[in-house]
Design a protein around this motif. Sequence first.
Motif, PDB file in Angstrom:
ATOM      1  N   GLN A  70       0.681  -1.144  -0.044  1.00 29.97           N
ATOM      2  CA  GLN A  70      -0.126   0.063   0.073  1.00 29.97           C
ATOM      3  C   GLN A  70       0.702   1.296  -0.096  1.00 29.97           C
ATOM      4  OE1 GLN A  70      -2.573   0.154   3.291  1.00 29.97           O
ATOM      5  NE2 GLN A  70      -3.750   2.112   2.699  1.00 29.97           N
ATOM      6  N   LEU A  71       1.883   1.251   0.708  1.00 27.10           N
ATOM      7  CA  LEU A  71       2.829   2.359   0.919  1.00 27.10           C
ATOM      8  C   LEU A  71       3.726   2.464  -0.726  1.00 27.10           C
ATOM      9  CD1 LEU A  71       4.553   1.951   4.184  1.00 27.10           C
ATOM     10  CD2 LEU A  71       3.412   3.960   3.499  1.00 27.10           C
ATOM     11  N   LYS A  72       3.865   1.374  -1.152  1.00 28.39           N
ATOM     12  CA  LYS A  72       4.482   1.662  -2.603  1.00 28.39           C
ATOM     13  C   LYS A  72       3.559   2.263  -3.477  1.00 28.39           C
ATOM     14  CE  LYS A  72       7.033  -1.117  -5.978  1.00 28.39           C
ATOM     15  NZ  LYS A  72       7.564  -2.543  -6.534  1.00 28.39           N
ATOM     16  N   ARG A  73       2.185   1.676  -3.309  1.00 35.06           N
ATOM     17  CA  ARG A  73       1.229   2.422  -4.374  1.00 35.06           C
ATOM     18  C   ARG A  73       1.107   3.824  -4.050  1.00 35.06           C
ATOM     19  NH1 ARG A  73      -3.955   3.470  -3.636  1.00 35.06           N
ATOM     20  NH2 ARG A  73      -4.101   2.471  -1.747  1.00 35.06           N
ATOM     21  N   LEU A  74       0.893   4.233  -2.668  1.00 35.34           N
ATOM     22  CA  LEU A  74       0.834   5.562  -2.498  1.00 35.34           C
ATOM     23  C   LEU A  74       2.217   6.483  -3.054  1.00 35.34           C
ATOM     24  CD1 LEU A  74      -0.612   5.247   1.154  1.00 35.34           C
ATOM     25  CD2 LEU A  74      -1.699   6.166  -1.066  1.00 35.34           C
ATOM     26  N   ASP A  75       3.079   6.035  -2.894  1.00 37.00           N
ATOM     27  CA  ASP A  75       4.455   6.669  -3.376  1.00 37.00           C
ATOM     28  C   ASP A  75       4.434   6.718  -4.740  1.00 37.00           C
ATOM     29  OD1 ASP A  75       5.651   6.845  -0.913  1.00 37.00           O
ATOM     30  OD2 ASP A  75       6.611   4.954  -0.992  1.00 37.00           O
ATOM     31  N   ILE A  76       3.764   5.845  -5.442  1.00 34.15           N
ATOM     32  CA  ILE A  76       3.775   5.811  -7.049  1.00 34.15           C
ATOM     33  C   ILE A  76       2.689   6.891  -7.449  1.00 34.15           C
ATOM     34  CG2 ILE A  76       2.868   4.694  -9.091  1.00 34.15           C
ATOM     35  CD1 ILE A  76       4.022   2.089  -8.148  1.00 34.15           C
ATOM     36  N   ASP A  77       1.484   6.952  -6.685  1.00 28.29           N
ATOM     37  CA  ASP A  77       0.422   7.970  -6.825  1.00 28.29           C
ATOM     38  C   ASP A  77       1.104   9.310  -6.560  1.00 28.29           C
ATOM     39  OD1 ASP A  77      -1.194   5.968  -7.661  1.00 28.29           O
ATOM     40  OD2 ASP A  77      -2.354   5.827  -5.621  1.00 28.29           O
ATOM     41  N   LEU A  78       1.995   9.498  -5.451  1.00 28.46           N
ATOM     42  CA  LEU A  78       2.475  10.645  -5.034  1.00 28.46           C
ATOM     43  C   LEU A  78       3.545  11.197  -6.266  1.00 28.46           C
ATOM     44  CD1 LEU A  78       2.826  10.329  -1.425  1.00 28.46           C
ATOM     45  CD2 LEU A  78       1.616  12.013  -2.539  1.00 28.46           C
ATOM     46  N   ASP A  79       4.112  10.160  -6.915  1.00 32.21           N
ATOM     47  CA  ASP A  79       4.984  10.398  -7.835  1.00 32.21           C
ATOM     48  C   ASP A  79       4.315  10.981  -9.016  1.00 32.21           C
ATOM     49  OD1 ASP A  79       7.911  10.489  -8.883  1.00 32.21           O
ATOM     50  OD2 ASP A  79       6.839   9.233 -10.482  1.00 32.21           O
ATOM     51  N   LYS A  80       3.294  10.535  -9.299  1.00 27.01           N
ATOM     52  CA  LYS A  80       2.332  10.756 -10.524  1.00 27.01           C
ATOM     53  C   LYS A  80       1.764  12.100 -10.489  1.00 27.01           C
ATOM     54  CE  LYS A  80       1.328   6.091 -12.201  1.00 27.01           C
ATOM     55  NZ  LYS A  80       0.388   5.109 -12.601  1.00 27.01           N
ATOM     56  N   LEU A  81       1.726  12.844  -9.189  1.00 27.02           N
ATOM     57  CA  LEU A  81       1.079  14.276  -9.211  1.00 27.02           C
ATOM     58  C   LEU A  81       2.163  15.106  -9.563  1.00 27.02           C
ATOM     59  CD1 LEU A  81      -0.268  13.975  -5.400  1.00 27.02           C
ATOM     60  CD2 LEU A  81      -1.362  13.646  -7.702  1.00 27.02           C
ATOM     61  N   MET A  82       3.588  14.492  -9.937  1.00 29.09           N
ATOM     62  CA  MET A  82       4.426  15.414 -10.494  1.00 29.09           C
ATOM     63  C   MET A  82       4.629  15.023 -12.264  1.00 29.09           C
ATOM     64  SD  MET A  82       5.667  16.974  -7.909  1.00 29.09           S
ATOM     65  CE  MET A  82       5.959  16.549  -6.077  1.00 29.09           C
ATOM     66  N   LEU A  83       4.220  16.321 -12.886  1.00 28.38           N
ATOM     67  CA  LEU A  83       4.267  16.349 -14.184  1.00 28.38           C
ATOM     68  C   LEU A  83       5.722  16.612 -14.888  1.00 28.38           C
ATOM     69  CD1 LEU A  83       2.216  15.670 -16.777  1.00 28.38           C
ATOM     70  CD2 LEU A  83       2.391  18.183 -16.781  1.00 28.38           C
ATOM     71  N   ARG A  84       6.280  15.526 -15.404  1.00 26.32           N
ATOM     72  CA  ARG A  84       7.805  15.533 -15.707  1.00 26.32           C
ATOM     73  C   ARG A  84       7.867  15.420 -17.183  1.00 26.32           C
ATOM     74  NH1 ARG A  84       8.184  12.608 -10.820  1.00 26.32           N
ATOM     75  NH2 ARG A  84       9.834  13.550  -9.516  1.00 26.32           N
ATOM     76  N   ALA A  85       8.989  16.272 -17.755  1.00 28.28           N
ATOM     77  CA  ALA A  85       9.039  16.298 -19.322  1.00 28.28           C
ATOM     78  C   ALA A  85       9.562  14.786 -19.498  1.00 28.28           C
ATOM     79  CB  ALA A  85      10.254  17.247 -19.570  1.00 28.28           C
ATOM     80  N   PRO A  86       8.882  14.169 -20.800  1.00 27.62           N
ATOM     81  CA  PRO A  86       9.363  13.042 -21.286  1.00 27.62           C
ATOM     82  C   PRO A  86      10.588  13.057 -22.126  1.00 27.62           C
ATOM     83  CG  PRO A  86       7.527  13.766 -22.337  1.00 27.62           C
ATOM     84  CD  PRO A  86       7.705  14.744 -21.383  1.00 27.62           C
ATOM     85  N   PHE A  87      11.167  14.074 -22.505  1.00 30.53           N
ATOM     86  CA  PHE A  87      12.035  14.373 -23.341  1.00 30.53           C
ATOM     87  C   PHE A  87      12.761  15.729 -23.295  1.00 30.53           C
ATOM     88  CE2 PHE A  87       8.322  14.360 -25.901  1.00 30.53           C
ATOM     89  CZ  PHE A  87       8.256  15.506 -26.359  1.00 30.53           C
ATOM     90  N   ASP A  88      13.850  15.915 -23.846  1.00 28.19           N
ATOM     91  CA  ASP A  88      14.301  17.425 -23.868  1.00 28.19           C
ATOM     92  C   ASP A  88      13.519  18.159 -24.915  1.00 28.19           C
ATOM     93  OD1 ASP A  88      16.438  16.445 -22.083  1.00 28.19           O
ATOM     94  OD2 ASP A  88      17.727  16.524 -23.650  1.00 28.19           O
ATOM     95  N   GLY A  89      13.198  19.341 -24.423  1.00 27.37           N
ATOM     96  CA  GLY A  89      12.506  20.090 -25.294  1.00 27.37           C
ATOM     97  C   GLY A  89      12.188  21.595 -25.088  1.00 27.37           C
ATOM     98  N   VAL A  90      11.272  22.092 -25.635  1.00 29.32           N
ATOM     99  CA  VAL A  90      10.723  23.657 -25.510  1.00 29.32           C
ATOM    100  C   VAL A  90       9.237  23.588 -25.235  1.00 29.32           C
ATOM    101  CG1 VAL A  90      10.611  26.034 -26.405  1.00 29.32           C
ATOM    102  CG2 VAL A  90      12.449  24.479 -26.942  1.00 29.32           C
ATOM    103  N   VAL A  91       8.685  24.199 -24.037  1.00 26.98           N
ATOM    104  CA  VAL A  91       7.386  24.331 -23.877  1.00 26.98           C
ATOM    105  C   VAL A  91       6.784  25.310 -24.846  1.00 26.98           C
ATOM    106  CG1 VAL A  91       5.837  25.354 -22.136  1.00 26.98           C
ATOM    107  CG2 VAL A  91       7.786  23.970 -21.499  1.00 26.98           C
ATOM    108  N   ALA A  92       5.800  24.825 -25.792  1.00 32.83           N
ATOM    109  CA  ALA A  92       5.179  25.704 -26.834  1.00 32.83           C
ATOM    110  C   ALA A  92       4.026  26.375 -26.250  1.00 32.83           C
ATOM    111  CB  ALA A  92       4.960  24.552 -27.992  1.00 32.83           C
ATOM    112  N   ALA A  93       3.389  25.902 -25.121  1.00 28.65           N
ATOM    113  CA  ALA A  93       2.023  26.267 -24.850  1.00 28.65           C
ATOM    114  C   ALA A  93       1.741  26.006 -23.358  1.00 28.65           C
ATOM    115  CB  ALA A  93       0.904  25.836 -25.895  1.00 28.65           C
TER     116      ALA A  93
END
Length: 374
Positions: free
Chosen positions: A174-197
Amino acid sequence: MPHTSSGSGALRSNLGAITLALVLVLALSSFLQWRASAEPNVKQIEPMPVASTVYRLEQSFDSKRQFLGLVQAGQRTDLGFESAGLLAEVTVNEGAKVSAGQVLARLDEQRLQAQRSAAAAELDTLKAELELARLKAKRQQDLQATGAVSREAYDESRLRAEALAAQHKAIQAQLKRLDIDLDKLMLRAPFDGVVAARYLDPGTVVAPGTAILRLIQSGVREAHIGVAAPLIEDLEIGHSYQLNWRDQQVPAILRAIRPDIDSRTRTAIAVFSLPENSTAMDGEAITLELTHSVQQAGGWLPLAALLEGQRGIWNVLSLTEQDGQIVSAREVVEVLELRADQAYVRGTLVDGQRVIADGIHRVAPGSPVTVLER
């Protein structure tokens, strides 16, 4: 005496008639002379000077066609969260350069943190109970060997320890699942790039999949160009082609040809890889020019030698000799190809025939002309 008077009267009458006739003749002659002198002198029309060119018959021509496409980044995506929640922070703005893995936005995590704290406390309690149960089971195992504790009591202690161990694993999961859910609250860049919008600001309640940012990959650029299906066979995958971009020629490698036809443009999409140092922007126009041989007899003439007719037919004026003069004659042609100020035409012209090269609108068919030396 009466007879003599009658003869004199007749004579005078005849003389008067003659005199009147002479007057009328003189008046008519004067009138004709006056009219002739009043009319302008008609000068003989001089032949119009014209420039000429020679129609040379050829059996084929090279047709050049341009195809329009767009520059596209290797990857571009709209980023959003997997779960719903309150948007707590957006760390970047439009135009920001980001690296793969960088946190771009996050959702409020208070609820999940509270659940994790409760699960962590429960795990600590289970750890203590499990340790006590295992110690009790170990002591009873030793006592059972001497006969001081029954087999039933020992089994009960052992199974109690195993049940607590299973609960311990469940809480850990359960703790591992909560840690995953907490991590998914962070929106990370999937690749190097530029924010277009950037679509949303903090404080917005978002649903799963709602786009927060648009990210365009840095560096890698492709050209997607629609090519007429009959010419696709002329392209070779892996071959280098010159593309026209911003009035420049850019070398590009043909990476792939899509196996379908675009329903809107009725073209096949050819995908080219642009050089790594290309500064082309996503969405810019780029063109490909292809040359292929067309087996069709005809010849090249200046555009200025053509006069538009009806229903797509064009006219030219050829030069022929007639009664010791050079005169113009109408010829009908069809335009097959345009290139700068030249047109490839076929029609009633024959090889080596001379035609008026310019100012055809000033010359009527059948008019005498003088050919200027070129």
